[in-house]
Design a protein around this motif. Structure first.
Motif, mmCIF file in Angstrom:
data_model
loop_
_atom_site.group_PDB
_atom_site.id
_atom_site.type_symbol
_atom_site.label_atom_id
_atom_site.label_comp_id
_atom_site.label_asym_id
_atom_site.label_seq_id
_atom_site.Cartn_x
_atom_site.Cartn_y
_atom_site.Cartn_z
ATOM 1 N N GLN A 131 0.827 -1.209 0.000
ATOM 2 C CA GLN A 131 0.000 0.000 0.000
ATOM 3 C C GLN A 131 0.854 1.248 0.000
ATOM 4 N N GLN A 132 1.933 1.233 0.759
ATOM 5 C CA GLN A 132 2.842 2.386 0.779
ATOM 6 C C GLN A 132 3.505 2.570 -0.585
ATOM 7 N N ASP A 133 3.889 1.470 -1.205
ATOM 8 C CA ASP A 133 4.485 1.554 -2.537
ATOM 9 C C ASP A 133 3.477 2.062 -3.562
ATOM 10 N N ALA A 134 2.228 1.647 -3.426
ATOM 11 C CA ALA A 134 1.183 2.117 -4.345
ATOM 12 C C ALA A 134 0.950 3.619 -4.181
ATOM 13 N N LYS A 135 0.973 4.098 -2.940
ATOM 14 C CA LYS A 135 0.834 5.539 -2.712
ATOM 15 C C LYS A 135 1.998 6.302 -3.339
ATOM 16 N N LEU A 136 3.205 5.760 -3.193
ATOM 17 C CA LEU A 136 4.368 6.397 -3.810
ATOM 18 C C LEU A 136 4.231 6.410 -5.327
ATOM 19 N N PHE A 137 3.765 5.312 -5.901
ATOM 20 C CA PHE A 137 3.570 5.218 -7.345
ATOM 21 C C PHE A 137 2.589 6.282 -7.829
ATOM 22 N N ILE A 138 1.453 6.386 -7.159
ATOM 23 C CA ILE A 138 0.429 7.359 -7.565
ATOM 24 C C ILE A 138 0.949 8.786 -7.397
ATOM 25 N N TYR A 139 1.665 9.046 -6.309
ATOM 26 C CA TYR A 139 2.214 10.385 -6.074
ATOM 27 C C TYR A 139 3.183 10.793 -7.186
ATOM 28 N N ILE A 140 4.123 9.930 -7.510
ATOM 29 C CA ILE A 140 5.112 10.259 -8.549
ATOM 30 C C ILE A 140 4.432 10.406 -9.907
ATOM 31 N N TYR A 141 3.464 9.547 -10.190
ATOM 32 C CA TYR A 141 2.762 9.604 -11.480
ATOM 33 C C TYR A 141 2.000 10.921 -11.622
ATOM 34 N N ILE A 142 1.274 11.312 -10.594
ATOM 35 C CA ILE A 142 0.544 12.587 -10.637
ATOM 36 C C ILE A 142 1.504 13.760 -10.735
ATOM 37 N N LEU A 143 2.620 13.687 -10.024
ATOM 38 C CA LEU A 143 3.618 14.756 -10.093
ATOM 39 C C LEU A 143 4.160 14.917 -11.513
ATOM 40 N N LEU A 144 4.451 13.819 -12.189
ATOM 41 C CA LEU A 144 4.942 13.895 -13.563
ATOM 42 C C LEU A 144 3.878 14.449 -14.512
ATOM 43 N N ALA A 189 7.227 3.352 -12.672
ATOM 44 C CA ALA A 189 7.464 1.951 -12.306
ATOM 45 C C ALA A 189 8.948 1.710 -12.029
ATOM 46 N N PHE A 190 9.808 2.318 -12.825
ATOM 47 C CA PHE A 190 11.248 2.179 -12.603
ATOM 48 C C PHE A 190 11.653 2.789 -11.273
ATOM 49 N N LEU A 191 11.102 3.971 -10.937
ATOM 50 C CA LEU A 191 11.464 4.643 -9.697
ATOM 51 C C LEU A 191 10.909 3.935 -8.460
ATOM 52 N N VAL A 192 9.774 3.293 -8.581
ATOM 53 C CA VAL A 192 9.167 2.606 -7.438
ATOM 54 C C VAL A 192 9.721 1.190 -7.290
#
Length: 88
Positions: A8-21, A60-63
């Motif tokens: 779940q923490q990794d998924a939150k990080l994924f969504i955060y970075i994706y929205i930021l980009l 995906a690469f960053l996470v």
């Protein structure tokens, strides 16, 4: 259970970075909108779509690094081996 919390923490990080980009891409288009020339709404939509696909790969690469080096070891080892020796 620890693995699911970490996922779940990794998924939150994924969504955060994706929205930021995506926000950076939109800001770039807004800032440089005067230089687009005769690009129509279809061209801009296609650029945003293709950019979103590339951002998925980048995200995906960053996470992947925190997933491999933090989530997986954390789920298999309840205590880090170095804690037996009082070093942490």
């Amino acid at each position: 259970m620890r693995f699911l919390r970490s996922i779940q923490q990794d998924a939150k990080l994924f969504i955060y970075i994706y929205i930021l980009l995506i926000l950076f891409r939109c800001a770039f288009l807004i800032i440089y909108s005067g230089q687009l020339g005769n690009a129509g709404a279809g061209d801009i939509a296609e650029a945003l779509w293709l950019g979103a696909r590339i951002s998925l790969k980048t995200t995906a690469f960053l996470v992947a690094f925190p997933f491999v080096f933090a989530t997986i070891p954390y789920s298999f080892w309840p205590r880090w081996p170095v804690q037996k020796y009082g070093m942490s």
